[in-house]
Enzyme design. Structure first.
Site, PDB file in Angstrom:
ATOM      1  CG  ASP A 203      49.992  35.723  67.505  1.00  0.00           C
ATOM      2  OD1 ASP A 203      50.147  36.758  67.153  1.00  0.00           O
ATOM      3  OD2 ASP A 203      49.014  34.923  67.850  1.00  0.00           O
TER       4      ASP A 203
ATOM      5  CE  LYS B   2      44.754  37.426  71.701  1.00  0.00           C
ATOM      6  NZ  LYS B   2      46.051  36.979  70.785  1.00  0.00           N
TER       7      LYS B   2
HETATM    8  C1  BGC Z   1      46.090  40.611  68.795  1.00  0.00           C
HETATM    9  C2  BGC Z   1      47.268  40.241  67.803  1.00  0.00           C
HETATM   10  C3  BGC Z   1      47.285  39.001  67.815  1.00  0.00           C
HETATM   11  C4  BGC Z   1      46.183  38.254  67.308  1.00  0.00           C
HETATM   12  C5  BGC Z   1      46.203  36.871  67.066  1.00  0.00           C
HETATM   13  C6  BGC Z   1      44.800  39.881  68.658  1.00  0.00           C
HETATM   14  O1  BGC Z   1      43.959  39.996  69.438  1.00  0.00           O
HETATM   15  O2  BGC Z   1      45.924  42.100  69.106  1.00  0.00           O
HETATM   16  O3  BGC Z   1      48.515  41.059  68.351  1.00  0.00           O
HETATM   17  O4  BGC Z   1      48.461  38.514  66.491  1.00  0.00           O
HETATM   18  O5  BGC Z   1      45.182  38.440  68.506  1.00  0.00           O
HETATM   19  O6  BGC Z   1      46.808  35.948  68.374  1.00  0.00           O
END
Ligand code: BGC
Length: 545
Positions: A291, A256
């Site tokens: 999450d 992200k």
């Molecule tokens: C992460 C996950 C997370 C998901 C939703 C992804 O970028 O790698 O661990 O559950 O985003 O937040």
């Protein structure tokens, strides 16, 4: 009775900044999304009837398949003529509606340019097969793009969860600290404070970020008059981890909008604990979770049939309850554990190249412009962080081909635009779409037909996102083979996109026609789910001593 009373709730926002100096897009009705009320009739896919159609060539086609080349006529997938009795073949039910423009030649050219984004049923079936294969490899610790991480969460809520907990929620640009009180499994008190995480912290040294997190905990406890209290903490860390136990794990890679340095091989729970200790706090990190795990646990509290947790928000991921003996990675004895929650990390699906057959030039452009290029390719097809960029890339591509009046400025379109275009499209309007596009394109003139083109693009990319996330859920349903499975889902795209939920219901049913399921909106896995998980961990620990 405490357990039956509504939880006390306080919500404070700290240091939040709103973007300034930017043109704003019209937002008058953006948040009042309508729901798609159409319930589709679905028919069994041919592979459930013994017809094989594995070669699934995709994207070879012009337009949206209405000309019969997107696998519909059976040349590539052998599903010719399968029908649900109402005249609509299984394949056709995956196709977005055609683009209707007065200028028919333009509509055909636009659809032709978008053809790689239109997935036929055979292609989705192929994705499902690759996903199932990657799941198996990941669980067995063989090369796989899926982490299939053991979370060490061995059971779900049973209504006996008690106690007070702190919960930390890190994953987006707002960090939350929560104080939660559970009584008989019910949440009876919840205080929450939000803290903004600056770009400097998200992109700087990891130590600085974790020191900031501990400062926030100190600030929160001071404001609650609890800085001397002994408290258990659940840390929801929404990034891929290699977990060593329910309370420890290393970051594998940032995703992200985070990219902090110096975190390779660092146990994030231990680092947080050290930063808390440095501030003299008597807070113990009791559980470290993702999450999705929090969402599954929070969902299971609402409905005992929940066995899958999904996040469809800025990022995307899923977890599910797997048989403990099918999981190879155990760093502790699991003799008494029957099932365990496995964090799939499906955002990375395809990072080893196994999904290259899906990739379009638009996806390449989104990836190239992302903070973490060449990683989390699947997330870039479905996550809210990327849908706006994808819209931008496609409109830019159409502009280069003379099919759209201007190229939007990179970063000016977000997933909220995709939702808004979809919403306007569902009622046949176009003015807000045109106004937003005019802003995103630096004042370019946008006609009614241009707005319809952009709405069609939003439809096509939304449809693909819904299909891909549905493939994952359908594959899990088929693997778990239960009488009925409830899927707990959270995340901004799931909650705010006007069509996504109905599309998912339709596509999951098409892809796993024998498996009964319900999509259950589950709120606040990172808060309530985290506290429930901490209470479960305490219960399990007490039982084994
Ligand atoms: C992460 C996950 C997370 C998901 C939703 C992804 O970028 O790698 O661990 O559950 O985003 O937040």
């Amino acid at each position: 009775m405490l357990a039956n009373s509504l939880p006390q709730r306080r919500d404070v926002t700290e240091g939040r900044t709103e973007p300034t100096g930017k043109k704003t897009c019209p937002q008058s009705h953006w948040n009042t999304h309508k729901t798609d009320t159409v319930v589709s009739t679905v028919t069994a896919p041919p592979y459930m009837n013994g017809t094989n159609g594995l070669n699934g060539t995709h994207g070879v086609v012009a337009t949206n398949g209405l000309n019969g080349t997107n696998g519909v006529n059976g040349t590539t997938n052998g599903v010719n003529g399968t029908s649900n009795g109402s005249g609509e073949s299984w394949e056709k039910q995956f196709l977005p509606p055609p683009l209707q423009l007065d200028d028919k030649a333009r509509a055909i050219k636009v659809e032709s340019r978008l053809s790689g984004l239109v997935l036929c049923g055979a292609t989705l079936k192929r994705v499902a097969e690759v996903f199932a294969h990657e799941i198996e490899n990941g669980l067995r610790q063989k090369p796989s793009s899926l982490q299939m991480e053991n979370t060490y969460v061995p059971e779900l809520p049973d209504g006996t969860e008690e106690g007070v907990f702190l919960a930390l929620d890190l994953g987006g640009t707002n960090f939350r600290v929560l104080y939660l009180e559970l009584c008989g499994g019910e949440l009876v008190r919840e205080d929450v404070k939000h803290y903004h995480i600056s770009d400097e912290l998200r992109l700087g040294p990891g130590e600085d970020l974790f020191n900031f997190l501990a400062d926030c905990v100190l600030d929160f406890l001071r404001s609650e008059g609890m800085e001397k209290d002994e408290l258990s903490l659940g840390f929801t860390f929404s990034f891929p981890m290699k977990q060593h136990s329910i309370s420890s794990g290393e970051l594998i890679t940032w995703t992200k909008s985070f990219k902090c340095g110096g975190m390779a091989g660092v146990d994030v729970a231990a680092l947080l604990q050290r930063c808390l200790n440095d501030r003299g706090l008597k807070v113990t990190v009791q559980v470290l979770l993702n999450d999705t795990t929090g969402t599954l646990v929070a969902g299971a509290h609402l409905d005992p049939e929940v066995a899958i947790g999904v996040i469809l928000g800025t990022g995307s991921n899923g977890c599910y309850m797997e048989r403990a003996d099918r999981v190879v990675h155990w760093e502790s004895s699991y003799e008494r554990v029957h099932d365990v929650c496995v964090d799939i990390e499906w955002g990375a699906f395809g990072d080893n190249g196994c999904l290259n057959f899906l990739r379009t030039d638009f996806d390449e452009e989104v990836d190239r412009n992302s903070l973490l290029a060449t990683s989390f390719t699947f997330e870039k097809y479905i996550g809210g962080k990327y849908l706006g960029d994808l819209l931008c890339a496609v409109l830019g591509g159409l502009a280069r081909d003379g099919l759209f009046p201007a190229t939007p400025v990179w970063g000016e379109l977000q997933s909220a635009h995709v939702s808004m275009f979809e919403e306007e499209n569902s009622v046949g309007d176009w003015e807000q779409t045109a106004e937003a596009l005019c802003e995103a394109c630096g004042g370019a003139l946008i006609s009614r037909a241009d707005a319809f083109v952009a709405q069609h693009v939003a439809r096509v990319i939304s449809n693909r996102a819904a299909q891909l996330v549905s493939v994952c859920i359908a594959t899990l349903l088929r693997r778990m083979n239960r009488n009925h499975t409830a899927v707990a889902v959270d995340g901004s795209v799931f909650k705010r996109h006007p069509r996504i939920r109905n599309l998912m219901n339709k596509y999951i049913a098409l892809l796993a026609p024998k498996d009964k399921f319900t999509l259950l909106g589950a709120e606040d896995g990172s808060g309530k789910g985290s506290a429930l998980t901490a209470a479960i961990a305490a219960r399990v620990a007490a039982r084994s001593t």
